[in-house]
Scaffold this motif. Structure first.
Motif, mmCIF file in Angstrom:
data_model
loop_
_atom_site.group_PDB
_atom_site.id
_atom_site.type_symbol
_atom_site.label_atom_id
_atom_site.label_comp_id
_atom_site.label_asym_id
_atom_site.label_seq_id
_atom_site.Cartn_x
_atom_site.Cartn_y
_atom_site.Cartn_z
ATOM 1 N N GLY A 144 -19.377 -47.582 32.190
ATOM 2 C CA GLY A 144 -19.744 -48.999 32.144
ATOM 3 C C GLY A 144 -19.546 -49.567 30.744
ATOM 4 N N PHE A 145 -19.956 -48.805 29.736
ATOM 5 C CA PHE A 145 -19.772 -49.237 28.351
ATOM 6 C C PHE A 145 -18.285 -49.408 28.054
ATOM 7 C CE2 PHE A 145 -19.158 -48.254 23.834
ATOM 8 C CZ PHE A 145 -20.032 -49.152 23.250
ATOM 9 N N GLY A 146 -17.474 -48.443 28.475
ATOM 10 C CA GLY A 146 -16.032 -48.509 28.247
ATOM 11 C C GLY A 146 -15.405 -49.717 28.930
ATOM 12 N N LEU A 147 -15.826 -49.976 30.164
ATOM 13 C CA LEU A 147 -15.299 -51.146 30.883
ATOM 14 C C LEU A 147 -15.700 -52.440 30.185
ATOM 15 C CD1 LEU A 147 -15.869 -50.019 34.587
ATOM 16 C CD2 LEU A 147 -13.691 -50.198 33.363
ATOM 17 N N ASP A 148 -16.936 -52.506 29.678
ATOM 18 C CA ASP A 148 -17.375 -53.699 28.948
ATOM 19 C C ASP A 148 -16.578 -53.875 27.651
ATOM 20 O OD1 ASP A 148 -19.219 -54.329 30.896
ATOM 21 O OD2 ASP A 148 -20.884 -53.314 29.875
ATOM 22 N N VAL A 149 -16.301 -52.766 26.959
ATOM 23 C CA VAL A 149 -15.488 -52.834 25.743
ATOM 24 C C VAL A 149 -14.096 -53.346 26.089
ATOM 25 C CG1 VAL A 149 -14.335 -51.436 23.969
ATOM 26 C CG2 VAL A 149 -16.753 -51.093 24.435
ATOM 27 N N LEU A 150 -13.509 -52.810 27.148
ATOM 28 C CA LEU A 150 -12.181 -53.271 27.566
ATOM 29 C C LEU A 150 -12.185 -54.739 27.933
ATOM 30 C CD1 LEU A 150 -10.972 -50.197 29.670
ATOM 31 C CD2 LEU A 150 -10.135 -50.931 27.431
ATOM 32 N N GLY A 152 -14.216 -57.051 26.679
ATOM 33 C CA GLY A 152 -14.303 -57.788 25.418
ATOM 34 C C GLY A 152 -12.994 -57.800 24.653
ATOM 35 N N VAL A 153 -12.272 -56.677 24.671
ATOM 36 C CA VAL A 153 -10.978 -56.606 24.011
ATOM 37 C C VAL A 153 -9.990 -57.551 24.683
ATOM 38 C CG1 VAL A 153 -8.988 -55.105 23.551
ATOM 39 C CG2 VAL A 153 -11.292 -54.274 23.094
ATOM 40 N N GLY A 154 -10.019 -57.543 25.989
ATOM 41 C CA GLY A 154 -9.125 -58.441 26.724
ATOM 42 C C GLY A 154 -9.420 -59.905 26.432
ATOM 43 N N GLU A 155 -10.706 -60.263 26.377
ATOM 44 C CA GLU A 155 -11.064 -61.629 26.050
ATOM 45 C C GLU A 155 -10.616 -61.993 24.646
ATOM 46 O OE1 GLU A 155 -15.276 -61.817 26.662
ATOM 47 O OE2 GLU A 155 -15.102 -61.873 28.849
ATOM 48 N N GLY A 156 -10.772 -61.052 23.734
ATOM 49 C CA GLY A 156 -10.358 -61.291 22.354
ATOM 50 C C GLY A 156 -8.856 -61.440 22.232
ATOM 51 N N LEU A 157 -8.105 -60.695 23.000
ATOM 52 C CA LEU A 157 -6.649 -60.785 22.957
ATOM 53 C C LEU A 157 -6.138 -62.095 23.560
ATOM 54 C CD1 LEU A 157 -5.652 -57.128 23.930
ATOM 55 C CD2 LEU A 157 -5.451 -58.208 21.681
ATOM 56 N N ARG A 158 -6.909 -62.677 24.441
ATOM 57 C CA ARG A 158 -6.496 -63.936 25.085
ATOM 58 C C ARG A 158 -6.579 -65.092 24.104
ATOM 59 N NH1 ARG A 158 -10.349 -66.393 29.399
ATOM 60 N NH2 ARG A 158 -11.404 -64.642 28.520
ATOM 61 N N LYS A 159 -7.486 -65.028 23.122
ATOM 62 C CA LYS A 159 -7.704 -66.147 22.187
ATOM 63 C C LYS A 159 -6.544 -66.335 21.251
ATOM 64 C CE LYS A 159 -12.690 -65.690 22.300
ATOM 65 N NZ LYS A 159 -13.878 -65.372 21.583
#
Length: 159
Positions: A144-150, A152-159
């Motif tokens: 679950g932690f790993g999926l949440d990190v992924l 967040g990374v995806g959201e950050g890459l979209r910006k």
């Protein structure tokens, strides 16, 4: 009544008197700073014995060449990339909660220890082992932690 002073006689010291006065001043300073001078001499002797003093003297003699080499090395793209990456990582670390970082680093260390034990045991993992592992609360929490990190990374890459 006293006779007014009409001429001022300037006392000029001879070269010998100037040298004697300088020497007297120097001896006075040496006497006042005896301990620090002895420590400085001891440090210089150690630097000389180890060869560091000779190396420093050589560096000072060729300081311009050394400065050119240092600047040339520091302006190479890999070095500037490293500096920029370190600054970006430092910026990211300032935004993170120190307690969370400490907890995460401890968890990673613990995970690496468990991974080492798993490698040493040599056991094979099958598909049913994976499905059974999903029911383990620790593994589920990590996933679950790993999926949440992924996420967040995806959201950050979209910006």
């Amino acid at each position: 009544m006293a006779k007014p002073i009409s001429t001022i006689q300037k006392i000029e010291l001879t070269e010998e008197q100037k040298k004697a006065q300088s020497l007297e001043n120097l001896l006075s300073e040496v006497a006042q700073n005896k301990d620090s001078l002895l420590q400085t001499l001891e440090l210089l002797q150690e630097l000389h014995s180890s060869g560091i003093l000779e190396a420093l003297n050589s560096l000072v003699k060729v300081k311009e060449d050394v400065a050119k080499i240092a600047v040339g090395q520091l302006t190479r793209p890999p070095v500037t990339n490293m500096i920029n990456n370190a600054m970006a990582a430092g910026g990211a670390l300032t935004e993170m909660d120190p307690e969370m970082t400490k907890k995460l680093m401890g968890s990673v260390a613990n995970g690496l220890q468990k991974a080492q034990e798993g490698i040493e045991s040599g056991r094979k993992v099958g598909i049913f082992d994976l499905m059974k592992a999903m029911k383990d609360p620790d593994i589920n929490r990590a996933l679950g932690f790993g999926l949440d990190v992924l996420k967040g990374v995806g959201e950050g890459l979209r910006k």
